[in-house]
Scaffold this motif. Structure first.
Motif, PDB file in Angstrom:
ATOM      1  N   LEU A 126      46.599 -15.624 -74.396  1.00 55.70           N
ATOM      2  CA  LEU A 126      45.140 -15.365 -74.274  1.00 55.70           C
ATOM      3  C   LEU A 126      44.817 -14.958 -72.878  1.00 55.70           C
ATOM      4  CD1 LEU A 126      41.921 -15.899 -75.166  1.00 55.70           C
ATOM      5  CD2 LEU A 126      42.164 -18.272 -74.065  1.00 55.70           C
ATOM      6  N   ALA A 127      43.753 -13.901 -72.977  1.00 60.02           N
ATOM      7  CA  ALA A 127      43.501 -13.139 -71.813  1.00 60.02           C
ATOM      8  C   ALA A 127      41.787 -13.121 -71.872  1.00 60.02           C
ATOM      9  CB  ALA A 127      44.191 -11.848 -71.745  1.00 60.02           C
ATOM     10  N   PHE A 128      41.317 -13.352 -70.338  1.00 60.77           N
ATOM     11  CA  PHE A 128      39.998 -13.371 -70.102  1.00 60.77           C
ATOM     12  C   PHE A 128      39.597 -11.949 -69.538  1.00 60.77           C
ATOM     13  CE2 PHE A 128      36.106 -15.109 -68.376  1.00 60.77           C
ATOM     14  CZ  PHE A 128      34.699 -14.302 -69.542  1.00 60.77           C
ATOM     15  N   MET A 129      39.170 -10.981 -69.963  1.00 64.62           N
ATOM     16  CA  MET A 129      38.921  -9.851 -69.130  1.00 64.62           C
ATOM     17  C   MET A 129      37.380  -9.743 -68.656  1.00 64.62           C
ATOM     18  SD  MET A 129      40.807  -6.604 -71.035  1.00 64.62           S
ATOM     19  CE  MET A 129      39.648  -5.648 -70.720  1.00 64.62           C
ATOM     20  N   ASP A 130      37.196  -9.861 -67.196  1.00 62.03           N
ATOM     21  CA  ASP A 130      35.947  -9.909 -66.784  1.00 62.03           C
ATOM     22  C   ASP A 130      36.293  -9.284 -65.206  1.00 62.03           C
ATOM     23  OD1 ASP A 130      33.148 -10.235 -66.410  1.00 62.03           O
ATOM     24  OD2 ASP A 130      33.497 -12.435 -65.797  1.00 62.03           O
ATOM     25  N   TYR A 140      42.893  -3.437 -70.524  1.00 61.41           N
ATOM     26  CA  TYR A 140      43.226  -3.889 -71.779  1.00 61.41           C
ATOM     27  C   TYR A 140      44.965  -3.466 -72.215  1.00 61.41           C
ATOM     28  CZ  TYR A 140      43.014  -3.413 -77.014  1.00 61.41           C
ATOM     29  OH  TYR A 140      43.348  -3.373 -78.414  1.00 61.41           O
ATOM     30  N   GLU A 141      45.286  -2.255 -72.061  1.00 59.68           N
ATOM     31  CA  GLU A 141      46.576  -1.874 -72.102  1.00 59.68           C
ATOM     32  C   GLU A 141      47.391  -2.770 -71.340  1.00 59.68           C
ATOM     33  OE1 GLU A 141      47.550  -0.076 -74.481  1.00 59.68           O
ATOM     34  OE2 GLU A 141      46.000   0.978 -75.342  1.00 59.68           O
ATOM     35  N   MET A 142      47.248  -3.085 -70.309  1.00 61.95           N
ATOM     36  CA  MET A 142      48.184  -3.691 -69.552  1.00 61.95           C
ATOM     37  C   MET A 142      48.438  -4.988 -70.249  1.00 61.95           C
ATOM     38  SD  MET A 142      48.068  -6.715 -67.370  1.00 61.95           S
ATOM     39  CE  MET A 142      46.628  -6.814 -66.629  1.00 61.95           C
ATOM     40  N   VAL A 143      47.111  -5.769 -70.591  1.00 63.92           N
ATOM     41  CA  VAL A 143      46.958  -7.213 -71.334  1.00 63.92           C
ATOM     42  C   VAL A 143      47.813  -6.776 -72.543  1.00 63.92           C
ATOM     43  CG1 VAL A 143      45.751  -8.731 -72.299  1.00 63.92           C
ATOM     44  CG2 VAL A 143      45.015  -7.990 -70.080  1.00 63.92           C
ATOM     45  N   MET A 144      47.714  -6.201 -73.266  1.00 59.49           N
ATOM     46  CA  MET A 144      48.378  -6.078 -74.830  1.00 59.49           C
ATOM     47  C   MET A 144      50.152  -6.024 -74.448  1.00 59.49           C
ATOM     48  SD  MET A 144      46.314  -5.705 -77.294  1.00 59.49           S
ATOM     49  CE  MET A 144      47.235  -4.950 -78.563  1.00 59.49           C
ATOM     50  N   ASP A 145      50.435  -5.481 -73.233  1.00 55.71           N
ATOM     51  CA  ASP A 145      51.686  -5.413 -72.997  1.00 55.71           C
ATOM     52  C   ASP A 145      52.585  -6.871 -72.678  1.00 55.71           C
ATOM     53  OD1 ASP A 145      51.911  -2.705 -73.384  1.00 55.71           O
ATOM     54  OD2 ASP A 145      51.863  -2.127 -71.464  1.00 55.71           O
ATOM     55  N   ILE A 146      51.492  -7.808 -72.227  1.00 54.81           N
ATOM     56  CA  ILE A 146      52.047  -9.014 -72.101  1.00 54.81           C
ATOM     57  C   ILE A 146      51.353 -10.207 -72.750  1.00 54.81           C
ATOM     58  CG2 ILE A 146      52.646  -8.350 -69.620  1.00 54.81           C
ATOM     59  CD1 ILE A 146      50.273  -9.462 -68.534  1.00 54.81           C
ATOM     60  N   LEU A 147      50.742  -9.843 -74.165  1.00 57.88           N
ATOM     61  CA  LEU A 147      50.382 -10.621 -74.847  1.00 57.88           C
ATOM     62  C   LEU A 147      50.994 -10.812 -76.204  1.00 57.88           C
ATOM     63  CD1 LEU A 147      47.298 -12.282 -75.238  1.00 57.88           C
ATOM     64  CD2 LEU A 147      46.766 -10.323 -76.758  1.00 57.88           C
ATOM     65  N   LYS A 148      51.140 -12.145 -76.450  1.00 59.77           N
ATOM     66  CA  LYS A 148      52.090 -12.514 -77.882  1.00 59.77           C
ATOM     67  C   LYS A 148      51.412 -11.726 -79.087  1.00 59.77           C
ATOM     68  CE  LYS A 148      53.771 -16.818 -76.202  1.00 59.77           C
ATOM     69  NZ  LYS A 148      53.930 -18.196 -76.487  1.00 59.77           N
ATOM     70  N   PRO A 149      52.100 -11.297 -79.986  1.00 57.38           N
ATOM     71  CA  PRO A 149      51.468 -11.256 -81.331  1.00 57.38           C
ATOM     72  C   PRO A 149      50.633 -12.316 -81.951  1.00 57.38           C
ATOM     73  CG  PRO A 149      53.800 -10.493 -81.196  1.00 57.38           C
ATOM     74  CD  PRO A 149      53.543 -11.516 -80.060  1.00 57.38           C
ATOM     75  N   GLY A 151      47.788 -13.132 -80.278  1.00 57.68           N
ATOM     76  CA  GLY A 151      47.196 -13.533 -79.087  1.00 57.68           C
ATOM     77  C   GLY A 151      45.893 -13.007 -79.004  1.00 57.68           C
ATOM     78  N   PHE A 152      44.752 -13.641 -78.223  1.00 58.84           N
ATOM     79  CA  PHE A 152      43.465 -12.964 -78.193  1.00 58.84           C
ATOM     80  C   PHE A 152      43.219 -12.555 -76.790  1.00 58.84           C
ATOM     81  CE2 PHE A 152      43.725 -16.189 -81.771  1.00 58.84           C
ATOM     82  CZ  PHE A 152      42.690 -15.644 -82.577  1.00 58.84           C
ATOM     83  N   ILE A 153      42.257 -11.712 -76.746  1.00 56.43           N
ATOM     84  CA  ILE A 153      41.782 -11.004 -75.470  1.00 56.43           C
ATOM     85  C   ILE A 153      40.124 -11.583 -75.825  1.00 56.43           C
ATOM     86  CG2 ILE A 153      41.177  -9.289 -74.035  1.00 56.43           C
ATOM     87  CD1 ILE A 153      43.737  -8.059 -75.351  1.00 56.43           C
ATOM     88  N   PHE A 154      39.564 -11.951 -74.703  1.00 51.53           N
ATOM     89  CA  PHE A 154      37.951 -12.082 -74.572  1.00 51.53           C
ATOM     90  C   PHE A 154      37.778 -11.251 -73.430  1.00 51.53           C
ATOM     91  CE2 PHE A 154      38.517 -16.782 -75.325  1.00 51.53           C
ATOM     92  CZ  PHE A 154      38.882 -16.751 -76.703  1.00 51.53           C
ATOM     93  N   LEU A 202      30.158 -10.381 -75.568  1.00 49.58           N
ATOM     94  CA  LEU A 202      31.433 -11.078 -75.455  1.00 49.58           C
ATOM     95  C   LEU A 202      32.052 -10.404 -76.577  1.00 49.58           C
ATOM     96  CD1 LEU A 202      33.694 -13.012 -74.006  1.00 49.58           C
ATOM     97  CD2 LEU A 202      32.732 -14.814 -75.523  1.00 49.58           C
ATOM     98  N   THR A 203      33.252  -9.802 -76.308  1.00 55.00           N
ATOM     99  CA  THR A 203      34.245  -9.196 -77.453  1.00 55.00           C
ATOM    100  C   THR A 203      35.129 -10.273 -77.653  1.00 55.00           C
ATOM    101  OG1 THR A 203      33.461  -7.191 -77.109  1.00 55.00           O
ATOM    102  CG2 THR A 203      35.477  -7.421 -78.387  1.00 55.00           C
ATOM    103  N   LEU A 204      35.599 -10.609 -78.766  1.00 49.76           N
ATOM    104  CA  LEU A 204      36.642 -11.217 -79.149  1.00 49.76           C
ATOM    105  C   LEU A 204      37.559 -10.390 -80.018  1.00 49.76           C
ATOM    106  CD1 LEU A 204      35.196 -14.608 -80.738  1.00 49.76           C
ATOM    107  CD2 LEU A 204      35.397 -13.866 -78.262  1.00 49.76           C
ATOM    108  N   ILE A 205      38.951 -10.422 -79.411  1.00 53.79           N
ATOM    109  CA  ILE A 205      39.959  -9.325 -79.972  1.00 53.79           C
ATOM    110  C   ILE A 205      41.294 -10.005 -80.234  1.00 53.79           C
ATOM    111  CG2 ILE A 205      41.377  -7.362 -79.427  1.00 53.79           C
ATOM    112  CD1 ILE A 205      39.236  -6.940 -77.067  1.00 53.79           C
TER     113      ILE A 205
END
Length: 208
Positions: A126-130, A140-149, A151-154, A202-205
């Protein structure tokens, strides 16, 4: 009674420690309204409890309110790594994080998450972008590279006080950063997403 007051009265009470942090943030910092606050804080805690992540990445600590809220929802073995690029916030924020009941679950790092988060060598659930809205797409692209399949981004502030639909802000760099991000993920086939009209958006991804 306003609808906002009604909602807060029927939501899990804000912990006393977080209420004191929220007050101190508004008294002692210039942008106190940036703190998540009661409703969003309780939502973040519950979402963490639902997702049950092992590792959380937060980009943009500010005063620590959201970090503490999410850490409350973590299991004992869970860890939250929170990055704050503004080193002037450290003297205010670090004592609040170190003094909370869930401090053992939080690692507070002064630095640029875009550069330093991948160096941790951790795959996040999980990542929370703020952080800086001007670099949301790059973040976002950085997070996607280190996020599990799966996984969630807020992503916070994605409605930006309604400026995303107000053409008088078309030349504002922060607004343009948010608009670029929103348009990009709306077309990104790697994820599913929904914007909640909570506070400032707040976007849930979810990464497929």
């Amino acid at each position: 009674m306003t609808l906002d007051e009604y909602i807060l009265q029927h939501t899990e009470p804000e912990p006393e420690y977080l209420y004191r942090l929220w007050r101190a943030t508004n008294i002692h910092t210039i942008h106190g309204r940036m703190a998540s606050g009661h409703l969003q804080g309780r939502l973040l805690k519950m979402l963490v409890q639902m997702i049950r992540p092992k590792n959380i990445l937060e980009i943009g600590t500010f005063s620590g309110y959201s970090a503490i809220s999410m850490a409350e929802g973590l299991p004992e073995s869970g860890k939250l790594y929170t990055f704050e690029i503004n080193d002037e916030m450290e003297d205010f924020t670090r004592p609040w994080i170190e003094g909370c009941e869930v401090s053992s679950k939080i690692e507070f790092i002064i630095g640029d998450a875009l550069i330093d988060a991948p160096k941790l060598g951790i795959e996040f659930d999980l990542a929370f972008m703020d952080g800086d809205k001007r670099t949301y797409r790059e973040c976002y692209e950085m997070v996607m590279d280190i996020l599990k399949p799966g996984g969630f981004i807020f992503a916070d502030n994605t409605l930006w006080d309604g400026h995303v639909v107000d053409h008088t802000y078309d030349n504002d760099h922060q607004t343009k950063g948010i608009e670029t991000f929103n348009n990009y993920i709306a077309q990104d086939k790697r994820v599913e997403q929904v914007i909640l009209p909570l506070r400032d958006g707040l976007t849930l991804i979810r990464k497929k």
